[in-house]
Design an enzyme around this catalytic site. Structure first.
Site: not given
Length: 312
Positions: A266, A67, A70, A195, A248
Site C-alpha cells: 500500500v 507489504s 512480505k 512486523y 490482495y
C-alpha cells in the site's frame, strides 16, 4: 528482446503515464505517515538475470515498501524453516480483504496465505523465534537480508513504523486473535514490532528490482551469483504464491491482465518477476480500490504489451 532494448521501453511507459499522475486513486491515508506522500510520482526499474539494469522516472526516490516486504520475510522464513513453515500458514488465495478477521476465525487462527496481514504476522512470529534461538534480532536479520540482496545498506523508516504501531488496531487484533488459537508463540508486542518495522523498510525501485532478482535466477543471489538465496524448488513456490496471492484480492485480475507473479504494497510499490529473464519494480503512491498502485498496474500492463513477456 535484448537487455539493451529495455531502457527505451521504460522511458516510453513513464512518458505515457505521466499525464495521468494525480488524476485518480488515493494514497494510503489510514497510515498517517503515508497520508502526506505526493501521489504525483512514478518510478520503474528492472534488473535482468545477467545483471543489466534500467530505470526511469522516480525510480531512485525511496518509499515505504509496506507489504512488498512480505515477499522477503517469507524468503527468510523459508530459508530457516523449510516446509515446517506451512504447519501454521496456508497457501491458498484469500478472496477477502488483506486484514480480514472473519476468515481467520472461520479457519481457527490459521492464516490463508503468507501475504495477507495475518499470514505475514505469523511469519514474523517464526522469525522472532528463530532469532531468539540464536541470540539475535529478527529486525537485524531482515535488514541484513535486504542489504545483502541489493548490495547497499537498507534502513527502516522509524516514523512510518511508529505511525503503524499507533494506528494498527486491526493488525493488533489479528495477532491477538491468532495468539488465542495458539498460533503465535512469542509476545504479541514483540511480533508486531518486527512486523511494523518490516513494513517500514525504506527502498527505491532500483533497489527492490535488484533485491528480488534471485526470483528470476532460480534462487541465485542477485549480486553474488555463486551463492544461493533459495533453492529452485523454493523459488518456484515463492513465485507461485506471488501469482496467486501477491496482490490482495485482485490476484485473479492481475494474472489475467498482466500475467506475471507480483507482490504489491500500500506504499504504492509492486515487484514483478519474469522467470529466467528479469525482475521489475514499479512505484506510484495512488492506490486503486483493492489497495494496489493504480498507475503501477498500468505500467506493468504496458510493459507486458510492449515486450510480450509473460508466464503464460
Amino acid at each position: 528482446m535484448k537487455d539493451t532494448d529495455f531502457q527505451p521501453v521504460l522511458d516510453e511507459i513513464v512518458a505515457t503515464l505521466r499525464p495521468l499522475l494525480g488524476t485518480a486513486g488515493t494514497v494510503a491515508s489510514y497510515i498517517p505517515a503515508l497520508a502526506c506522500i505526493d501521489p504525483r510520482q512514478l518510478g520503474i526499474a528492472l534488473r535482468t538475470c545477467q545483471g543489466a539494469e534500467a530505470f526511469a522516472g522516480d525510480a531512485e526516490t525511496p518509499f515505504s515498501i509496506q507489504s512488498v516486504s512480505k515477499l522477503f520475510t517469507l524468503t527468510l522464513a523459508m530459508q530457516r524453516m523449510g516446509d515446517a513453515l506451512w504447519e501454521r500458514i496456508g497457501r491458498e488465495p484469500s478472496g477477502n480483504p488483506f486484514n480480514s478477521l472473519v476468515q481467520l476465525e472461520n479457519e481457527h487462527g490459521k492464516p490463508r496465505n503468507p501475504f495477507i496481514n495475518a499470514g505475514a504476522i505469523a511469519v514474523a512470529d517464526r522469525l522472532v523465534s528463530q532469532a531468539r534461538a540464536s541470540g539475535g534480532s529478527a529486525k537485524a536479520d531482515i535488514l541484513a537480508l535486504m542489504g545483502s540482496l541489493c548490495g547497499e545498506p537498507i534502513s527502516f523508516d522509524d516514523e512510518v513504523a511508529r505511525s503503524e504501531a499507533a494506528t494498527g488496531f486491526r493488525n493488533i487484533a489479528l495477532a491477538n486473535f491468532m495468539k488465542s488459537f495458539g498460533k503465535i508463540d512469542n509476545d504479541v508486542a514483540d511480533v508486531l514490532d518486527t512486523y511494523f518495522h518490516q513494513c517500514a523498510l525504506r527502498m527505491n525501485c532500483r533497489q527492490l528490482a535488484r533485491a528480488a532478482a534471485f526470483l528470476c535466477r532460480d534462487g541465485a543471489h542477485p549480486i553474488d551469483g555463486q551463492a544461493e538465496v533459495t533453492g529452485e524448488r523454493q523459488t518456484r513456490r515463492i513465485n507461485s504464491l506471488m501469482l496467486t496471492c501477491g496482490t490482495y484480492d485482485a490476484a485473479g485480475d492481475v494474472a489475467f491482465s498482466i500475467g506475471l507473479p507480483c507482490k504489491s504494497g500500500v506504499g504504492g510499490g509492486i515487484v514483478a518477476v519474469v522467470p529466467d529473464r528479469l525482475t521489475l519494480c514499479v512505484w506510484s503512491p495512488a492506490l486503486d480500490a483493492t489497495g494496489n498502485s493504480l498507475l503501477g498496474m498500468k505500467a506493468l500492463e504496458l510493459f507486458v504489451a510492449r515486450t510480450g513477456l509473460s508466464v503464460f
